[in-house]
Design a protein around this motif. Structure first.
Motif, PDB file in Angstrom:
ATOM      1  N   PRO A   1       1.535  37.030 -28.959  1.00 27.89           N
ATOM      2  CA  PRO A   1       1.889  37.270 -27.556  1.00 27.89           C
ATOM      3  C   PRO A   1       1.695  36.051 -26.656  1.00 27.89           C
ATOM      4  CG  PRO A   1       0.326  38.913 -28.380  1.00 27.89           C
ATOM      5  CD  PRO A   1       0.341  37.784 -29.347  1.00 27.89           C
ATOM      6  N   PHE A   2       0.989  35.046 -27.132  1.00 22.84           N
ATOM      7  CA  PHE A   2       0.638  33.902 -26.291  1.00 22.84           C
ATOM      8  C   PHE A   2       1.485  32.665 -26.561  1.00 22.84           C
ATOM      9  CE2 PHE A   2      -3.139  36.541 -26.311  1.00 22.84           C
ATOM     10  CZ  PHE A   2      -3.555  36.496 -24.993  1.00 22.84           C
ATOM     11  N   ALA A   3       1.929  32.478 -27.790  1.00 23.08           N
ATOM     12  CA  ALA A   3       2.583  31.222 -28.175  1.00 23.08           C
ATOM     13  C   ALA A   3       4.091  31.381 -28.288  1.00 23.08           C
ATOM     14  CB  ALA A   3       2.015  30.744 -29.511  1.00 23.08           C
ATOM     15  N   ASP A   4       4.810  30.306 -27.956  1.00 23.07           N
ATOM     16  CA  ASP A   4       6.243  30.265 -28.234  1.00 23.07           C
ATOM     17  C   ASP A   4       6.441  30.202 -29.742  1.00 23.07           C
ATOM     18  OD1 ASP A   4       6.832  30.265 -25.561  1.00 23.07           O
ATOM     19  OD2 ASP A   4       6.976  28.083 -25.414  1.00 23.07           O
ATOM     20  N   ARG A   5       7.550  30.744 -30.195  1.00 19.78           N
ATOM     21  CA  ARG A   5       7.823  30.719 -31.630  1.00 19.78           C
ATOM     22  C   ARG A   5       7.894  29.289 -32.158  1.00 19.78           C
ATOM     23  NH1 ARG A   5      12.071  35.483 -33.381  1.00 19.78           N
ATOM     24  NH2 ARG A   5      10.818  37.240 -32.654  1.00 19.78           N
ATOM     25  N   ALA A   6       8.355  28.373 -31.313  1.00 22.83           N
ATOM     26  CA  ALA A   6       8.469  26.976 -31.750  1.00 22.83           C
ATOM     27  C   ALA A   6       7.112  26.363 -32.057  1.00 22.83           C
ATOM     28  CB  ALA A   6       9.177  26.159 -30.669  1.00 22.83           C
ATOM     29  N   HIS A   7       6.082  26.823 -31.329  1.00 23.24           N
ATOM     30  CA  HIS A   7       4.742  26.250 -31.502  1.00 23.24           C
ATOM     31  C   HIS A   7       3.894  27.025 -32.500  1.00 23.24           C
ATOM     32  CE1 HIS A   7       5.412  24.946 -27.081  1.00 23.24           C
ATOM     33  NE2 HIS A   7       5.754  23.965 -27.879  1.00 23.24           N
ATOM     34  N   LEU A   8       4.316  28.240 -32.842  1.00 22.77           N
ATOM     35  CA  LEU A   8       3.468  29.138 -33.616  1.00 22.77           C
ATOM     36  C   LEU A   8       3.002  28.558 -34.959  1.00 22.77           C
ATOM     37  CD1 LEU A   8       2.068  31.848 -33.641  1.00 22.77           C
ATOM     38  CD2 LEU A   8       4.179  32.900 -34.476  1.00 22.77           C
ATOM     39  N   PRO A   9       3.886  28.009 -35.794  1.00 22.55           N
ATOM     40  CA  PRO A   9       3.412  27.470 -37.090  1.00 22.55           C
ATOM     41  C   PRO A   9       2.370  26.365 -36.924  1.00 22.55           C
ATOM     42  CG  PRO A   9       5.798  27.705 -37.103  1.00 22.55           C
ATOM     43  CD  PRO A   9       5.358  27.918 -35.683  1.00 22.55           C
ATOM     44  N   LEU A  10       2.621  25.452 -35.984  1.00 23.50           N
ATOM     45  CA  LEU A  10       1.690  24.338 -35.770  1.00 23.50           C
ATOM     46  C   LEU A  10       0.357  24.828 -35.226  1.00 23.50           C
ATOM     47  CD1 LEU A  10       1.343  21.288 -35.921  1.00 23.50           C
ATOM     48  CD2 LEU A  10       2.241  21.116 -33.591  1.00 23.50           C
ATOM     49  N   LEU A  11       0.413  25.799 -34.318  1.00 22.43           N
ATOM     50  CA  LEU A  11      -0.821  26.358 -33.777  1.00 22.43           C
ATOM     51  C   LEU A  11      -1.637  27.071 -34.855  1.00 22.43           C
ATOM     52  CD1 LEU A  11       0.531  27.717 -30.380  1.00 22.43           C
ATOM     53  CD2 LEU A  11      -1.314  26.047 -30.630  1.00 22.43           C
TER      54      LEU A  11
ATOM     55  N   ALA B   1      -7.982  39.996 -32.886  1.00 27.10           N
ATOM     56  CA  ALA B   1      -6.600  40.409 -33.128  1.00 27.10           C
ATOM     57  C   ALA B   1      -6.390  41.866 -32.736  1.00 27.10           C
ATOM     58  CB  ALA B   1      -6.240  40.187 -34.596  1.00 27.10           C
ATOM     59  N   ALA B   2      -7.375  42.721 -33.037  1.00 28.93           N
ATOM     60  CA  ALA B   2      -7.262  44.138 -32.695  1.00 28.93           C
ATOM     61  C   ALA B   2      -7.159  44.326 -31.187  1.00 28.93           C
ATOM     62  CB  ALA B   2      -8.459  44.905 -33.247  1.00 28.93           C
ATOM     63  N   VAL B   3      -7.950  43.567 -30.427  1.00 28.82           N
ATOM     64  CA  VAL B   3      -7.913  43.677 -28.969  1.00 28.82           C
ATOM     65  C   VAL B   3      -6.581  43.183 -28.419  1.00 28.82           C
ATOM     66  CG1 VAL B   3      -8.927  42.798 -26.829  1.00 28.82           C
ATOM     67  CG2 VAL B   3     -10.414  43.539 -28.688  1.00 28.82           C
ATOM     68  N   VAL B   4      -6.110  42.031 -28.909  1.00 25.65           N
ATOM     69  CA  VAL B   4      -4.838  41.470 -28.424  1.00 25.65           C
ATOM     70  C   VAL B   4      -3.692  42.431 -28.694  1.00 25.65           C
ATOM     71  CG1 VAL B   4      -3.140  39.638 -28.776  1.00 25.65           C
ATOM     72  CG2 VAL B   4      -5.563  39.066 -28.605  1.00 25.65           C
ATOM     73  N   VAL B   5      -3.629  42.944 -29.901  1.00 22.19           N
ATOM     74  CA  VAL B   5      -2.548  43.880 -30.252  1.00 22.19           C
ATOM     75  C   VAL B   5      -2.629  45.126 -29.386  1.00 22.19           C
ATOM     76  CG1 VAL B   5      -1.678  45.404 -32.064  1.00 22.19           C
ATOM     77  CG2 VAL B   5      -2.275  43.038 -32.608  1.00 22.19           C
ATOM     78  N   ASP B   6      -3.833  45.633 -29.187  1.00 16.41           N
ATOM     79  CA  ASP B   6      -4.006  46.863 -28.409  1.00 16.41           C
ATOM     80  C   ASP B   6      -3.596  46.671 -26.949  1.00 16.41           C
ATOM     81  OD1 ASP B   6      -4.571  49.530 -28.357  1.00 16.41           O
ATOM     82  OD2 ASP B   6      -6.732  49.324 -28.243  1.00 16.41           O
ATOM     83  N   VAL B   7      -4.039  45.569 -26.343  1.00 14.42           N
ATOM     84  CA  VAL B   7      -3.801  45.350 -24.920  1.00 14.42           C
ATOM     85  C   VAL B   7      -2.366  44.906 -24.631  1.00 14.42           C
ATOM     86  CG1 VAL B   7      -4.472  43.979 -22.897  1.00 14.42           C
ATOM     87  CG2 VAL B   7      -6.220  44.842 -24.458  1.00 14.42           C
ATOM     88  N   LEU B   8      -1.832  44.011 -25.453  1.00 10.31           N
ATOM     89  CA  LEU B   8      -0.544  43.400 -25.130  1.00 10.31           C
ATOM     90  C   LEU B   8       0.643  43.939 -25.920  1.00 10.31           C
ATOM     91  CD1 LEU B   8      -1.664  39.666 -24.753  1.00 10.31           C
ATOM     92  CD2 LEU B   8      -1.337  41.381 -22.950  1.00 10.31           C
TER      93      LEU B   8
END
Length: 385
Positions: free
Chosen positions: A112-122, A147-154
């Motif tokens: 939910p936070f990163a652009d797909r372009a940056h995701l692999p590098l991040l 991860a559980a909190v991020v998925v739940d909230v966003l």
């Protein structure tokens, strides 16, 4: 365009798969060679054994491997019930199970936070950050809980199951209770109610199954005196750790925590109204790290989605600076342990409190930005009148 996005997503999943495979091989090699691996995962496993064998959770754990230090079980009884599943595996493979969950947890926390372009590098870069590699090395659950909190909230917002994951996570480790307050602040009353009901239900279930351990936990073990002497250690990057290193006395940590909580509530409210729920969640997570009595460096895994947020907003230079500070060198280069922190020079204090300092600076900058926005909106409204 769609094909490019698909390739980037596939690349991120390849990173997840390769990382999981490497960690699985490490676990197998350690198991076959019978070499130590996973201090904290061994404590989880020993807690599970205590439940299975009818022993006290909050007394010395008998099922700890010989090579493991005699650490106590500090989690609520509900966590021990979950950890009974680890008793079927050798200590090294328990570590491997949690290690296998690390890369997928990073992926879901970043999505939910990163652009797909940056995701692999991040994802790749995350393994160089101390909170991540230390969490993996110890066999900790930090990445899974985040991860559980991020998925739940966003990601589950609007779902009838939203809030349940937060309730379970809070029953495993109490600090995530702050995310129920986050749901209330962002006017998600039904989600907060589900989270609270889940937490209370899980806690009540543990009381029925483990009544003696539950009474002991909620009356004495919850205070966790085992780490009292270590609060001032450089590895504790909370307000209480800062106060113990700087000016021992409960009033300082209490005052700083109160200021932090008030500022965080205001920021979460303003950010939610501005439509930036990602930043609002990061503020709540940051507040939890500062006000918790103990925030070991491996608890600071929330730096990963924060870096994704910065990169997505085009602040790559700032993201690189923050990432460099969280590789672990700031804790390693200053004197630590045995009260050495009390004799730090100003420069050593600046470096040794870097994790905490980054969060404070980020909070001040964010608060300044929101004040400017508020002032501009008001002046615009006045001009319009």
């Amino acid at each position: 365009m769609d094909r490019s996005r698909g390739l980037r997503a596939d690349t991120a999943l390849i990173v997840v798969g390769v990382a999981a495979a490497v960690l699985a091989v490490v676990a197998l090699i350690r198991w076959i060679s019978d070499t130590p691996l996973g201090v904290d995962s061994s404590v989880y496993r020993a807690g599970g054994f205590a439940v299975v064998q009818g022993e006290s959770l909050y007394s010395p754990l008998r099922a700890l491997p010989e090579w493991a230090p005699e650490l106590p079980f500090t989690y609520p009884p509900f966590a021990a019930l979950l950890f009974t599943s680890l008793t079927a595996l050798p200590a090294q493979l328990c570590w491997g199970l949690l290690a296998l969950a690390a890369a997928p947890s990073l992926y879901w926390a970043l999505r939910p936070f990163a652009d797909r372009a940056h995701l692999p590098l991040l994802l790749l870069g995350a393994f160089a950050l101390q909170p991540v590699w230390q969490t993996i090395g110890l066999g900790q659950v930090n990445l899974v809980l985040m991860a559980a909190v991020v998925v739940d909230v966003l990601l589950l917002r609007g779902s009838r199951t939203c809030g349940i994951a937060i309730g379970i996570v809070a029953a495993v480790k109490l600090i995530p209770l702050i995310f129920i307050a986050h749901l209330l602040l962002t006017r998600r009353i039904a989600d907060a109610a589900r989270a609270l009901a889940t937490f209370l239900g899980a806690t009540a279930f543990a009381m029925v199954v483990l009544p003696k351990d539950s009474v002991r936990y909620w009356t004495s073990a919850i205070f966790n005196d085992h780490f009292a002497e270590m609060k001032g250690w450089v590895g504790n990057q909370s307000w209480q750790g800062f106060a113990a290193r700087t000016l021992p006395g409960g009033w300082m940590a209490t005052a700083l925590s109160a200021v932090c909580a008030v500022l965080a509530m205001w920021l979460v409210h303003r950010l939610h109204r501005a439509g930036d729920d990602r930043a609002a969640l990061l503020v709540t997570a940051g507040c939890s790290l500062l006000i918790s009595p103990i925030s070991w460096t491996h608890h600071w895994v929330w730096v990963v989605p924060a870096l994704g947020y910065l990169a997505a907003r085009g602040q790559r230079g700032m993201a690189l600076v923050v990432a460099a500070l969280f590789t672990g060198w700031t804790v390693a280069v200053v004197p630590g342990g045995g009260g050495a922190e009390r004799d730090w020079t100003f420069a050593e204090a600046l470096i040794g409190n870097a994790y905490l300092g980054v969060l404070v600076v980020a909070g001040v900058l964010l608060a300044g930005r929101m004040l400017v926005r508020t002032a501009y909106a008001r002046s615009s409204g006045c001009m319009a009148d």
